[in-house]
Motif scaffolding. Structure first.
Motif, PDB file in Angstrom:
ATOM      1  N   LYS A   1      -1.866  17.004   1.440  1.00 43.37           N
ATOM      2  CA  LYS A   1      -1.105  17.335   0.232  1.00 43.37           C
ATOM      3  C   LYS A   1      -1.882  18.332  -0.620  1.00 43.37           C
ATOM      4  O   LYS A   1      -2.958  17.991  -1.124  1.00 43.37           O
ATOM      5  CB  LYS A   1      -0.809  16.064  -0.582  1.00 43.37           C
ATOM      6  CG  LYS A   1      -0.025  15.033   0.178  1.00 43.37           C
ATOM      7  CD  LYS A   1       1.385  15.514   0.381  1.00 43.37           C
ATOM      8  CE  LYS A   1       2.129  14.666   1.359  1.00 43.37           C
ATOM      9  NZ  LYS A   1       3.314  15.332   1.889  1.00 43.37           N
TER      10      LYS A   1
ATOM     11  N   LEU B   1       1.568   7.322  -6.084  1.00 48.84           N
ATOM     12  CA  LEU B   1       0.489   8.275  -6.361  1.00 48.84           C
ATOM     13  C   LEU B   1       0.970   9.711  -6.135  1.00 48.84           C
ATOM     14  O   LEU B   1       0.749  10.596  -6.964  1.00 48.84           O
ATOM     15  CB  LEU B   1      -0.707   7.973  -5.445  1.00 48.84           C
ATOM     16  CG  LEU B   1      -1.858   8.978  -5.488  1.00 48.84           C
ATOM     17  CD1 LEU B   1      -2.688   8.814  -6.748  1.00 48.84           C
ATOM     18  CD2 LEU B   1      -2.758   8.836  -4.271  1.00 48.84           C
ATOM     19  N   LYS B   2       1.666   9.911  -5.001  1.00 48.22           N
ATOM     20  CA  LYS B   2       2.160  11.256  -4.666  1.00 48.22           C
ATOM     21  C   LYS B   2       3.143  11.754  -5.727  1.00 48.22           C
ATOM     22  O   LYS B   2       3.060  12.893  -6.173  1.00 48.22           O
ATOM     23  CB  LYS B   2       2.829  11.237  -3.283  1.00 48.22           C
ATOM     24  CG  LYS B   2       1.820  11.327  -2.143  1.00 48.22           C
ATOM     25  CD  LYS B   2       2.349  10.773  -0.852  1.00 48.22           C
ATOM     26  CE  LYS B   2       3.442  11.565  -0.233  1.00 48.22           C
ATOM     27  NZ  LYS B   2       3.869  10.984   1.060  1.00 48.22           N
TER      28      LYS B   2
ATOM     29  N   GLN C   1       3.634  13.306  11.296  1.00 47.55           N
ATOM     30  CA  GLN C   1       2.630  12.235  11.385  1.00 47.55           C
ATOM     31  C   GLN C   1       3.291  10.866  11.247  1.00 47.55           C
ATOM     32  O   GLN C   1       2.920   9.913  11.928  1.00 47.55           O
ATOM     33  CB  GLN C   1       1.566  12.410  10.289  1.00 47.55           C
ATOM     34  CG  GLN C   1       0.692  13.640  10.444  1.00 47.55           C
ATOM     35  CD  GLN C   1      -0.321  13.529  11.574  1.00 47.55           C
ATOM     36  OE1 GLN C   1      -0.571  12.442  12.089  1.00 47.55           O
ATOM     37  NE2 GLN C   1      -0.870  14.655  11.983  1.00 47.55           N
TER      38      GLN C   1
ATOM     39  N   TYR D   1      -1.372  19.444  -3.547  1.00 51.68           N
ATOM     40  CA  TYR D   1      -1.458  19.180  -4.988  1.00 51.68           C
ATOM     41  C   TYR D   1      -2.347  17.977  -5.308  1.00 51.68           C
ATOM     42  O   TYR D   1      -2.491  17.607  -6.474  1.00 51.68           O
ATOM     43  CB  TYR D   1      -0.053  18.973  -5.582  1.00 51.68           C
ATOM     44  CG  TYR D   1       0.729  17.875  -4.903  1.00 51.68           C
ATOM     45  CD1 TYR D   1       1.532  18.155  -3.815  1.00 51.68           C
ATOM     46  CD2 TYR D   1       0.645  16.564  -5.345  1.00 51.68           C
ATOM     47  CE1 TYR D   1       2.241  17.148  -3.179  1.00 51.68           C
ATOM     48  CE2 TYR D   1       1.340  15.556  -4.708  1.00 51.68           C
ATOM     49  CZ  TYR D   1       2.140  15.856  -3.629  1.00 51.68           C
ATOM     50  OH  TYR D   1       2.826  14.859  -2.993  1.00 51.68           O
TER      51      TYR D   1
ATOM     52  N   LYS E   1      -1.894   3.989  17.898  1.00 45.55           N
ATOM     53  CA  LYS E   1      -1.316   5.182  17.283  1.00 45.55           C
ATOM     54  C   LYS E   1      -2.001   6.432  17.862  1.00 45.55           C
ATOM     55  O   LYS E   1      -3.202   6.431  18.096  1.00 45.55           O
ATOM     56  CB  LYS E   1      -1.586   5.084  15.778  1.00 45.55           C
ATOM     57  CG  LYS E   1      -0.927   6.107  14.930  1.00 45.55           C
ATOM     58  CD  LYS E   1      -1.321   5.890  13.485  1.00 45.55           C
ATOM     59  CE  LYS E   1      -1.745   7.190  12.866  1.00 45.55           C
ATOM     60  NZ  LYS E   1      -2.260   7.048  11.540  1.00 45.55           N
TER      61      LYS E   1
ATOM     62  N   SER F   1       3.552   7.784  14.091  1.00 38.99           N
ATOM     63  CA  SER F   1       2.818   6.556  13.748  1.00 38.99           C
ATOM     64  C   SER F   1       3.678   5.335  14.094  1.00 38.99           C
ATOM     65  O   SER F   1       4.843   5.474  14.418  1.00 38.99           O
ATOM     66  CB  SER F   1       2.474   6.540  12.258  1.00 38.99           C
ATOM     67  OG  SER F   1       3.639   6.358  11.510  1.00 38.99           O
ATOM     68  N   ASN F   2       3.071   4.186  14.005  1.00 43.76           N
ATOM     69  CA  ASN F   2       3.810   2.967  14.379  1.00 43.76           C
ATOM     70  C   ASN F   2       4.639   2.388  13.232  1.00 43.76           C
ATOM     71  O   ASN F   2       5.277   1.362  13.392  1.00 43.76           O
ATOM     72  CB  ASN F   2       2.825   1.896  14.873  1.00 43.76           C
ATOM     73  CG  ASN F   2       2.116   2.359  16.129  1.00 43.76           C
ATOM     74  OD1 ASN F   2       2.686   3.100  16.924  1.00 43.76           O
ATOM     75  ND2 ASN F   2       0.873   1.945  16.287  1.00 43.76           N
TER      76      ASN F   2
ATOM     77  N   ASP G   1       6.997  17.025   2.495  1.00 45.56           N
ATOM     78  CA  ASP G   1       6.530  16.275   3.670  1.00 45.56           C
ATOM     79  C   ASP G   1       6.939  16.991   4.956  1.00 45.56           C
ATOM     80  O   ASP G   1       6.236  16.938   5.965  1.00 45.56           O
ATOM     81  CB  ASP G   1       7.131  14.861   3.673  1.00 45.56           C
ATOM     82  CG  ASP G   1       6.469  13.962   2.642  1.00 45.56           C
ATOM     83  OD1 ASP G   1       5.417  14.351   2.113  1.00 45.56           O
ATOM     84  OD2 ASP G   1       7.008  12.880   2.365  1.00 45.56           O
TER      85      ASP G   1
ATOM     86  N   TYR H   1       2.162   2.057  -3.338  1.00 40.83           N
ATOM     87  CA  TYR H   1       1.132   2.655  -4.182  1.00 40.83           C
ATOM     88  C   TYR H   1       0.937   4.131  -3.835  1.00 40.83           C
ATOM     89  O   TYR H   1       0.841   4.992  -4.717  1.00 40.83           O
ATOM     90  CB  TYR H   1      -0.193   1.887  -4.025  1.00 40.83           C
ATOM     91  CG  TYR H   1      -1.331   2.565  -4.726  1.00 40.83           C
ATOM     92  CD1 TYR H   1      -1.412   2.566  -6.116  1.00 40.83           C
ATOM     93  CD2 TYR H   1      -2.297   3.262  -4.005  1.00 40.83           C
ATOM     94  CE1 TYR H   1      -2.435   3.233  -6.770  1.00 40.83           C
ATOM     95  CE2 TYR H   1      -3.316   3.941  -4.645  1.00 40.83           C
ATOM     96  CZ  TYR H   1      -3.379   3.922  -6.028  1.00 40.83           C
ATOM     97  OH  TYR H   1      -4.387   4.591  -6.672  1.00 40.83           O
ATOM     98  N   LEU H   2       0.902   4.423  -2.516  1.00 38.51           N
ATOM     99  CA  LEU H   2       0.665   5.804  -2.088  1.00 38.51           C
ATOM    100  C   LEU H   2       1.824   6.726  -2.468  1.00 38.51           C
ATOM    101  O   LEU H   2       1.612   7.848  -2.921  1.00 38.51           O
ATOM    102  CB  LEU H   2       0.425   5.849  -0.575  1.00 38.51           C
ATOM    103  CG  LEU H   2      -0.834   5.128  -0.089  1.00 38.51           C
ATOM    104  CD1 LEU H   2      -0.950   5.195   1.417  1.00 38.51           C
ATOM    105  CD2 LEU H   2      -2.081   5.706  -0.743  1.00 38.51           C
TER     106      LEU H   2
ATOM    107  N   LYS I   1       0.831  -1.202   0.000  1.00 42.11           N
ATOM    108  CA  LYS I   1       0.000   0.000   0.000  1.00 42.11           C
ATOM    109  C   LYS I   1       0.871   1.259   0.000  1.00 42.11           C
ATOM    110  O   LYS I   1       0.578   2.220  -0.711  1.00 42.11           O
ATOM    111  CB  LYS I   1      -0.916  -0.024   1.233  1.00 42.11           C
ATOM    112  CG  LYS I   1      -2.047   0.949   1.123  1.00 42.11           C
ATOM    113  CD  LYS I   1      -2.891   0.946   2.366  1.00 42.11           C
ATOM    114  CE  LYS I   1      -3.779   2.173   2.387  1.00 42.11           C
ATOM    115  NZ  LYS I   1      -4.250   2.471   3.712  1.00 42.11           N
TER     116      LYS I   1
ATOM    117  N   THR J   1       3.633  16.127   7.255  1.00 40.88           N
ATOM    118  CA  THR J   1       3.503  14.679   7.032  1.00 40.88           C
ATOM    119  C   THR J   1       4.600  13.900   7.765  1.00 40.88           C
ATOM    120  O   THR J   1       4.351  12.809   8.292  1.00 40.88           O
ATOM    121  CB  THR J   1       3.558  14.363   5.513  1.00 40.88           C
ATOM    122  OG1 THR J   1       2.578  15.157   4.859  1.00 40.88           O
ATOM    123  CG2 THR J   1       3.300  12.908   5.226  1.00 40.88           C
TER     124      THR J   1
ATOM    125  N   LYS K   1       1.545  12.502  -9.244  1.00 42.46           N
ATOM    126  CA  LYS K   1       0.787  13.760  -9.325  1.00 42.46           C
ATOM    127  C   LYS K   1       1.715  14.978  -9.352  1.00 42.46           C
ATOM    128  O   LYS K   1       1.288  16.066  -9.701  1.00 42.46           O
ATOM    129  CB  LYS K   1      -0.173  13.867  -8.132  1.00 42.46           C
ATOM    130  CG  LYS K   1      -1.221  12.780  -8.091  1.00 42.46           C
ATOM    131  CD  LYS K   1      -2.410  13.090  -8.976  1.00 42.46           C
ATOM    132  CE  LYS K   1      -3.439  11.965  -8.905  1.00 42.46           C
ATOM    133  NZ  LYS K   1      -4.665  12.282  -9.607  1.00 42.46           N
TER     134      LYS K   1
END
Lengths: 215, 191
Positions: B81, A9-10, A78, B83, B70, A82-83, A70, A5-6, A2, A75, A13
């Protein structure tokens, strides 16, 4: 999967981030034959030096804002709370950049080499060298980028540039070996050895550097 | 240790270049309770929050978090984001499959903007997108730094009510706010 994929995607774009380095690389390669004597028969003379340096510069350009956005939008904070494993995330991010920028540039290296030398075997040997070297350069510049995260990313990339010089030397020797028909696989294995060390260590160092920046 | 405890801080001190931002701050937070960090601009509210989250290290003292899940955090930076569209941002935040996603998209009036690039939205709308992270959280500790800033009164009331309900489900809440809210909380003043 995943996260791959993310990250994909970032990056997809952000057209400028992935297309820019590929276009710069292509422009240098297209410009090369135009700048030398029109009737010169051995255009390949000096071509490979330019090829490696172009890959180096394109990778430097590719990493320009890899963490900056980021860092600016929160980001990274975050991610840290996160774990998820931060070094692993960095490694995956670098991999996606390599897949979307490094691999196409390596393929273009093959095409440009073939069009200039008309030597299929030589050009085919160039492909794995550019694939591996682009991944090494990317890791080095991402490290440099992390070092100067809030002070202008180019500065850090320039600082880490000397680390890429041994790789350039190996690449130069590899081309000589290929041209003389000597087995160049040893050089490729040497590059793979360097790559395996770099991709293991660099994400940990980068995660430490970024955490220090966030403090 | 109390099993209901989520956060405990003992004698937390933070210095910048030998200037103490705050000194010997101690507190604890239990499940179902809220902690309001107050203070003027530059008093160190956000720094204390970052220390609680483990992003910044304290100069002295002990900070312990006993949250097993979490932590849900929303700071000054929205972590969205600009954009990407709202839809893509929700995908990145991992919220697209949440059972309440449609409910909050409608309540926050974001339905018509799902395919709009976040950078083209107003500040308040961007804040609402970021707040989806809070509304759809799956954590036992919520940490918010000025969550009401940029929101209209309806969204402020909604968030207020939501946080009160979250406290009733035994979640912990730590927040800073200059905007008055109705959350019953302990207060730490960093003046």
């Amino acid at each position: 999967m995943k996260i791959f994929y993310l990250e994909h995607l970032k990056l997809r774009k952000k057209t400028r981030s992935w297309l820019g380095p590929i276009l710069v690389f292509s422009l240098i390669m297209i410009a090369y034959p135009l700048t030398v004597e029109f009737l010169q028969t051995n255009l390949e003379k000096g071509f490979y030096s330019l090829l490696w340096i172009s890959i180096l510069l394109s990778m430097m350009l590719a990493t320009e804002d890899i963490f900056l956005e980021d860092f600016s939008d929160g980001t990274l904070e975050q991610t840290i709370i996160s774990n998820t494993s931060f070094p692993l995330l960095i490694a995956k991010k670098i991999f996606i950049y390599w897949l979307m920028i490094g691999v196409p540039i390596s393929f273009l290296s093959f095409l440009f080499s073939l069009s200039l030398t008309q030597d299929f075997n030589l050009s085919l040997s160039i492909f794995p060298l550019s694939v591996v070297s682009s991944y090494i350069f990317l890791n080095l510049f991402v490290f440099g980028n992390a070092l100067s995260l809030n002070k202008g990313s180019v500065l850090g990339a320039i600082i880490t540039m000397p680390l890429a010089l041994p790789v350039l030397i190996i690449l130069g020797k590899s081309v000589i070996a290929i041209e003389f028909g000597i087995n160049y696989v040893e050089f490729l294995l040497l590059l793979l050895g360097i790559l395996s060390i770099i991709i293991t260590i660099v994400p940990f160092i980068i995660s430490y550097v970024i955490k220090a920046h966030l403090e | 240790m109390n099993t209901d405890q989520l956060v405990s801080a003992e004698n937390i001190t933070y210095k910048i270049n030998d200037n103490k931002l705050f000194h010997n701050i101690s507190f604890f937070l239990e499940k179902g309770k809220a902690l309001h960090i107050c203070g003027s601009n530059g008093s160190g509210k956000s720094t204390l929050i970052r220390i609680i989250l483990g992003i910044t290290s304290q100069t002295k003292g002990d900070m312990n978090i006993f949250s097993e899940k979490k932590i849900c955090y929303l700071g000054h930076k929205n972590a969205i984001k600009s954009y990407l569209s709202i839809e893509d941002n929700l995908l990145i935040m991992g919220l697209t499959t949440h059972s309440n996603i449609n409910k909050y998209i409608d309540i926050l009036e974001l339905r018509d903007y799902l395919d709009v690039i976040v950078g083209n939205l107003s500040f308040g709308q961007q804040k609402k997108v970021a707040l989806l992270r809070v509304f759809l959280n799956d954590s036992d500790l919520i940490v918010l730094d000025e969550p009401f800033v940029g929101l209209d009164s309806d969204a402020q009331n909604l968030l207020n009510q939501f946080l009160i309900e979250e406290l009733n489900t035994k979640k912990g809440l730590i927040f800073t706010s200059h905007i008055k809210c109705e959350i019953n909380s302990k207060t730490i003043n960093l003046e």
